[in-house]
Structures are given as C-alpha cells and as structure tokens.
Design a protein around this motif. Sequence first.
Motif, PDB file in Angstrom:
ATOM      1  N   ILE A  97      38.583  57.149  -6.377  1.00 19.73           N
ATOM      2  CA  ILE A  97      37.721  55.969  -6.309  1.00 19.73           C
ATOM      3  C   ILE A  97      38.517  54.883  -5.602  1.00 19.73           C
ATOM      4  O   ILE A  97      39.567  54.469  -6.087  1.00 19.73           O
ATOM      5  N   HIS A  98      38.022  54.461  -4.437  1.00 20.47           N
ATOM      6  CA  HIS A  98      38.690  53.461  -3.606  1.00 20.47           C
ATOM      7  C   HIS A  98      37.964  52.131  -3.711  1.00 20.47           C
ATOM      8  O   HIS A  98      36.779  52.049  -3.375  1.00 20.47           O
ATOM      9  N   VAL A  99      38.646  51.099  -4.196  1.00 18.01           N
ATOM     10  CA  VAL A  99      38.084  49.756  -4.237  1.00 18.01           C
ATOM     11  C   VAL A  99      38.332  49.143  -2.865  1.00 18.01           C
ATOM     12  O   VAL A  99      39.481  49.035  -2.428  1.00 18.01           O
ATOM     13  N   CYS A 134      42.658  50.554   1.580  1.00 15.83           N
ATOM     14  CA  CYS A 134      41.871  50.080   0.440  1.00 15.83           C
ATOM     15  C   CYS A 134      42.745  49.263  -0.499  1.00 15.83           C
ATOM     16  O   CYS A 134      43.962  49.380  -0.515  1.00 15.83           O
ATOM     17  N   LEU A 135      42.092  48.450  -1.291  1.00 15.35           N
ATOM     18  CA  LEU A 135      42.791  47.570  -2.220  1.00 15.35           C
ATOM     19  C   LEU A 135      43.399  48.345  -3.388  1.00 15.35           C
ATOM     20  O   LEU A 135      44.547  48.145  -3.759  1.00 15.35           O
ATOM     21  N   THR A 136      42.618  49.238  -3.958  1.00 13.97           N
ATOM     22  CA  THR A 136      43.054  50.028  -5.105  1.00 13.97           C
ATOM     23  C   THR A 136      42.464  51.426  -4.993  1.00 13.97           C
ATOM     24  O   THR A 136      41.364  51.600  -4.481  1.00 13.97           O
ATOM     25  N   ARG A 137      43.235  52.411  -5.483  1.00 16.64           N
ATOM     26  CA  ARG A 137      42.707  53.778  -5.556  1.00 16.64           C
ATOM     27  C   ARG A 137      42.990  54.321  -6.947  1.00 16.64           C
ATOM     28  O   ARG A 137      44.097  54.223  -7.463  1.00 16.64           O
ATOM     29  N   PRO A 186      38.859  41.618  -2.953  1.00 16.22           N
ATOM     30  CA  PRO A 186      37.924  42.733  -2.896  1.00 16.22           C
ATOM     31  C   PRO A 186      36.669  42.406  -2.086  1.00 16.22           C
ATOM     32  O   PRO A 186      36.284  41.245  -1.960  1.00 16.22           O
ATOM     33  N   LEU A 187      36.076  43.458  -1.556  1.00 17.57           N
ATOM     34  CA  LEU A 187      34.758  43.359  -0.933  1.00 17.57           C
ATOM     35  C   LEU A 187      33.726  43.325  -2.059  1.00 17.57           C
ATOM     36  O   LEU A 187      33.797  44.113  -2.998  1.00 17.57           O
ATOM     37  N   LEU A 188      32.789  42.398  -1.969  1.00 14.31           N
ATOM     38  CA  LEU A 188      31.754  42.257  -2.991  1.00 14.31           C
ATOM     39  C   LEU A 188      30.380  42.523  -2.392  1.00 14.31           C
ATOM     40  O   LEU A 188      30.188  42.407  -1.179  1.00 14.31           O
ATOM     41  N   PHE A 189      29.429  42.856  -3.259  1.00 15.42           N
ATOM     42  CA  PHE A 189      28.059  43.109  -2.838  1.00 15.42           C
ATOM     43  C   PHE A 189      27.131  42.383  -3.796  1.00 15.42           C
ATOM     44  O   PHE A 189      27.196  42.592  -5.011  1.00 15.42           O
TER      45      PHE A 189
END
Length: 171
Positions: free
Chosen positions: A84-86, A123-126, A157-160
Amino acid sequence: MDGSSAISIETFQPAPDTQRAYRTALGSFGTGVTVITTTTDLGPCAITVNSFASVSLEPALVLWSVDKASDRCAAFAEARHSAIHVLERGQQDLAWRFARDGFDFAQTDWQPDGNGVPCLGGCLTRFDCETVAAHDGGDHIILVSKVTSVSARHGLPLLFVQGKFGSFSTS
C-alpha cells in the motif's frame, strides 16, 4: 442571527435513485490517496484506492476495499501479499494511471520486493502487507492485511476531496 437559516440541507435515503447524491455526500470527507500493488500470473497489478484505514496497532492491521465489479478485484482478493503506497502531493498522474489501468506499469518507477510485489518509487509511505481476511461489503470486498514492514519519509500527502486532488499547508 447566526445565518444558519440560509444553509440548504438535503436529506435523503441512500438508494439507487439517489446514488449520485450519496457519492457527492461521501466526497465531502477528504481522504488520502493510495496505490495498492500486487503480483499476478499476468504480471504486476495496481489499483488507486482512497478507502485505506488503520484497524489495529497491535497487531498492526490495515484495511481497504475493492469494488467487486473491478477487473482487478479477483487479483487483490486472491493475493497473499500486497503493498500500500501513500502518494505524495504531486503524484496525481500516478493515481490517475492506476485508476484507469492497473496493468500499465510503463514509465513507472518500480521494483519487485522479495514476494514479487511491485514497490513504487517516490511515494511518501509504503506498507508491505500480508492479507489476513476478506469480508463481504455490499458491492465491495473489504480486505484486512497485517503490516509486515513500513517504509516512510517526510513530505505532504496527496489528498482527495469533492472529486478533486489537492494538498494542504502545514503552516
């Protein structure tokens, strides 16, 4: 007067004829954006997801859900391992790519891990995961995974929210 009388509130029951309004209402809750990857007999597979959440700290468990109608549902429902990649602010193109086509890894920075799971660069976090449970969730399958390893760095982070990508300032 507090001005609340000028606010229009729509109240409805979620149903097939109010599905658009229900989706719009859900969109008012901002989420992070993740890309989840696994490996299949056809090669690497990915899907963009905003239904990611922490379940437990001990043991370290997370969940996310996949639409049963997705052409990638079976790949993830049957996968033992995933990542899971943030996504970081500015990675909208990566989010759109894997929202449209989960098998298009061309021009994507990635390397397989020891289980063959694609690990995306930048990516920020995995979270490296092992699936421990799958639950029926209406038109989705809810997947619960044990986190076996975490790779993280600082960044935004990218947000939606409301159908759009964005970010926020920490100042």
